[in-house]
Design a protein around this motif. Sequence first.
Motif, mmCIF file in Angstrom:
data_model
loop_
_atom_site.group_PDB
_atom_site.id
_atom_site.type_symbol
_atom_site.label_atom_id
_atom_site.label_comp_id
_atom_site.label_asym_id
_atom_site.label_seq_id
_atom_site.Cartn_x
_atom_site.Cartn_y
_atom_site.Cartn_z
ATOM 1 N N LYS A 172 13.031 -5.656 -10.769
ATOM 2 C CA LYS A 172 12.555 -5.339 -9.211
ATOM 3 C C LYS A 172 11.425 -6.088 -9.089
ATOM 4 O O LYS A 172 10.399 -6.258 -9.949
ATOM 5 C CB LYS A 172 12.052 -3.917 -9.331
ATOM 6 C CG LYS A 172 13.296 -2.718 -9.482
ATOM 7 C CD LYS A 172 13.719 -2.485 -8.215
ATOM 8 C CE LYS A 172 14.797 -1.532 -7.909
ATOM 9 N NZ LYS A 172 14.891 -0.734 -6.820
ATOM 10 N N LYS A 173 11.333 -6.514 -7.577
ATOM 11 C CA LYS A 173 10.120 -7.401 -7.328
ATOM 12 C C LYS A 173 9.233 -6.459 -6.495
ATOM 13 O O LYS A 173 8.230 -6.802 -6.356
ATOM 14 C CB LYS A 173 10.669 -8.629 -6.483
ATOM 15 C CG LYS A 173 11.549 -9.525 -7.598
ATOM 16 C CD LYS A 173 10.651 -10.332 -8.166
ATOM 17 C CE LYS A 173 11.393 -11.347 -9.003
ATOM 18 N NZ LYS A 173 10.881 -11.499 -10.394
ATOM 19 N N GLU B 285 3.664 -7.732 -7.773
ATOM 20 C CA GLU B 285 2.384 -8.447 -8.165
ATOM 21 C C GLU B 285 1.113 -7.980 -7.057
ATOM 22 O O GLU B 285 -0.073 -7.775 -7.849
ATOM 23 C CB GLU B 285 2.412 -9.856 -7.879
ATOM 24 C CG GLU B 285 3.682 -10.471 -8.876
ATOM 25 C CD GLU B 285 3.288 -10.171 -10.469
ATOM 26 O OE1 GLU B 285 2.126 -10.203 -10.823
ATOM 27 O OE2 GLU B 285 4.095 -9.822 -11.225
ATOM 28 N N LEU B 286 1.286 -7.608 -6.120
ATOM 29 C CA LEU B 286 0.086 -6.890 -5.108
ATOM 30 C C LEU B 286 -0.073 -5.687 -5.594
ATOM 31 O O LEU B 286 -1.371 -5.434 -5.917
ATOM 32 C CB LEU B 286 0.667 -6.909 -3.642
ATOM 33 C CG LEU B 286 -0.338 -6.306 -2.828
ATOM 34 C CD1 LEU B 286 -1.511 -7.231 -2.807
ATOM 35 C CD2 LEU B 286 0.424 -6.096 -1.403
ATOM 36 N N LEU C 31 6.611 1.951 -14.779
ATOM 37 C CA LEU C 31 7.251 1.359 -13.563
ATOM 38 C C LEU C 31 8.851 0.555 -13.878
ATOM 39 O O LEU C 31 9.534 0.926 -13.303
ATOM 40 C CB LEU C 31 6.429 0.478 -12.835
ATOM 41 C CG LEU C 31 5.466 1.312 -11.889
ATOM 42 C CD1 LEU C 31 4.418 0.163 -11.281
ATOM 43 C CD2 LEU C 31 6.114 2.015 -10.779
ATOM 44 N N VAL C 32 8.706 -0.288 -14.965
ATOM 45 C CA VAL C 32 9.692 -1.084 -15.263
ATOM 46 C C VAL C 32 10.853 0.023 -15.950
ATOM 47 O O VAL C 32 12.102 -0.164 -15.651
ATOM 48 C CB VAL C 32 9.364 -1.974 -16.313
ATOM 49 C CG1 VAL C 32 10.580 -2.688 -17.130
ATOM 50 C CG2 VAL C 32 8.517 -3.011 -15.739
ATOM 51 N N SER C 33 10.450 0.905 -16.786
ATOM 52 C CA SER C 33 11.419 1.848 -17.209
ATOM 53 C C SER C 33 11.888 2.850 -16.123
ATOM 54 O O SER C 33 13.210 3.149 -16.377
ATOM 55 C CB SER C 33 10.901 2.962 -18.360
ATOM 56 O OG SER C 33 9.812 3.546 -17.890
#
Length: 196
Positions: free
Chosen positions: A129-130, A177-178, A121-123
């Motif tokens: 992104k939050k 986080e959710l 997801l980060v890539s």
Amino acid sequence: EYGKQWYQRRVRGDADDSVYTVLCAQHEQLLSHLYKASLKYDSEGTLLVKHLSSLLQTFYPLKEGAQIDELVATLADTEKINVKSLFGTDRDGSISNFLKKLYSQFYDERGQFVKELHSALVSIAGSDKKEYQIQDLCKAFEITDPKKSSKEVNKLLAKVFNLNLDQLSTVGPVDRELLLQRLKSSGLMRSGPKGI
């Protein structure tokens, strides 16, 4: 005992109902696999421990050799086992060391898989992104678990978000986080070998 541990995980938010469902289904399939194999050797449903490694590796092709060895090591004190006893409880309601190790591995594997999904997801979306879009998560699945079909991914996401499949397209951005917490507490399992 496992029911009590699962309930505690459920209360803490570490596991939802799908975990119990996945583990029970997997447990029944493994019992059937081992029991059928044991009938090749005798009619009592017993199995020589030395045959267990290859049977487990066949059933769990994604487990590493060390994980299979850990499972077999829980039976180190015996040469022969009754297959059904691996899945039962003792008088105190405690599950076998074999099942304890199997469940422990499930939680470890799921945690690792969620970390890999997060990295993907980060890539895809960037580290700042939050929130993530559902489409980003679908792409992350394509990268980390390419064997999982889009239909399977959609079913999984619908469960994770407690939605019907047709409602999935209406989900807006989801807090990082959710999302990670929901994935960690779900019955998420890898379908095939790791992707790129």
